[in-house]
Design an enzyme around this catalytic site. Sequence first.
Site, PDB file in Angstrom:
ATOM      1  N   GLY A 168     -15.939 -13.110   0.857  1.00  0.00           N
ATOM      2  CA  GLY A 168     -15.879 -11.782   0.250  1.00  0.00           C
ATOM      3  C   GLY A 168     -15.661 -11.859  -1.243  1.00  0.00           C
ATOM      4  N   ASP A 172     -17.083 -10.469  -3.841  1.00  0.00           N
ATOM      5  CA  ASP A 172     -17.798  -9.434  -4.590  1.00  0.00           C
ATOM      6  C   ASP A 172     -17.227  -9.221  -5.990  1.00  0.00           C
ATOM      7  OD1 ASP A 172     -15.783  -8.372  -2.603  1.00  0.00           O
ATOM      8  OD2 ASP A 172     -15.967  -6.605  -3.868  1.00  0.00           O
ATOM      9  N   LYS A 228       0.803  -1.226   0.000  1.00  0.00           N
ATOM     10  CA  LYS A 228       0.000   0.000   0.000  1.00  0.00           C
ATOM     11  C   LYS A 228       0.838   1.279   0.000  1.00  0.00           C
ATOM     12  CE  LYS A 228      -4.405  -1.381   0.350  1.00  0.00           C
ATOM     13  NZ  LYS A 228      -5.502  -0.891  -0.515  1.00  0.00           N
ATOM     14  N   SER A 243      -8.826  -0.196   6.598  1.00  0.00           N
ATOM     15  CA  SER A 243      -8.833  -1.174   7.680  1.00  0.00           C
ATOM     16  C   SER A 243      -7.453  -1.359   8.289  1.00  0.00           C
ATOM     17  CB  SER A 243      -9.345  -2.528   7.177  1.00  0.00           C
ATOM     18  OG  SER A 243      -8.447  -3.062   6.217  1.00  0.00           O
ATOM     19  N   SER A 252       1.100  -9.684  -0.676  1.00  0.00           N
ATOM     20  CA  SER A 252       0.797  -8.262  -0.546  1.00  0.00           C
ATOM     21  C   SER A 252       1.195  -7.626   0.781  1.00  0.00           C
ATOM     22  CB  SER A 252      -0.693  -8.018  -0.790  1.00  0.00           C
ATOM     23  OG  SER A 252      -1.472  -8.728   0.161  1.00  0.00           O
ATOM     24  N   GLU A 273      -9.780 -14.066  -3.864  1.00  0.00           N
ATOM     25  CA  GLU A 273     -10.613 -13.499  -2.809  1.00  0.00           C
ATOM     26  C   GLU A 273     -10.934 -14.555  -1.762  1.00  0.00           C
ATOM     27  OE1 GLU A 273     -13.577 -10.182  -4.455  1.00  0.00           O
ATOM     28  OE2 GLU A 273     -13.946 -12.125  -5.393  1.00  0.00           O
TER      29      GLU A 273
END
Length: 325
Positions: free
Chosen positions: A212, A214, A57, A82, A308, A208
């Site tokens: 979750g 989506d 990030k 989060s 990640s 995923e």
Amino acid sequence: MTTTTPPVTLDDVRDAAARLKGVAHRTPVLRSRTLDALVGAEVHLKCENFQRVGAFKFRGAYNAASRLTPEQLARGIAAYSSGNHAQAVALAARELGTTAVIVMPEDAPPSKRAATYGYGAEIVTYDRYTGDRVAIAEALAAERGLTVIPPYEHPHIMAGQGTASLELLEDVGELGAVLAPVGGGGLIAGTSTVAKGLYPGIRVIGVEPEAGDDTKRSLEAGRRVSIPVPHTIADGQALHTPGELTFSVNRRLVDEIALVSDDEIRDAMRFAFERLKIVVEPSGATPLAALLTGRAGALPRRVGVIVSGGNVDAERFAELCGTAG
């Protein structure tokens, strides 16, 4: 005939890489003969758990924040996250001599909240199951004159995140497939932009948690689908719908989405610790879980994986990965 300019291009990622040089770490690529033998492919793990703030990030946050005007920097930055984007924006703000206000869920991992405080940010909490983090952050920004840097829904964020896969492909050459976790979609959007831009035949596989899914549902429907906020140990992937900008990229470039269970994520975290000697947080372990379980399907000879992040404290790690006694 009309054409639509994509929100992020390979040139944007290359530009982000130049901006991040000497600021973000060029993280290592790990190999394991044991892992190769288990999955039947040559696996190259891009270890963003060794990135600043412990996750990819920082790449996107700094790329976006560094482009703000002096006037915007003087007023400060707002963000919602989060955990990992929270830390990334907090550190980017500190590096650039400004301040950050971060909207975080009340149940965010304590280690991520503590790290965000440690980088000098102010934290405003909310209930992720009943509150609207975007509305809260935008209200704070309007009240205080702050600039909002979202966690994924921004071209500079996507471009920054794509630098991880750019480095991976520069270091190891052509791959048959690349896997990355999918939350809001910024990482996989940057990853797919680079991968397909350099090697059009490469397969891009997002991963995923089962609870979750989506993005998987959205890709199957051909439109963004919303689900209830998921309950999963992969807190970085506990989102209810893909981003609009990220989905516009991912629906074109992502080939498939694999799903993994929380138990499979735990097993992958334990494998990474015991056999690879690295600590990986739940969201970062989802692509490894997809490989180890075969949920990523038949693999080409050479595969890349974006690990990640590694932001999980010792107590939580032991709780998730402790051996049965």
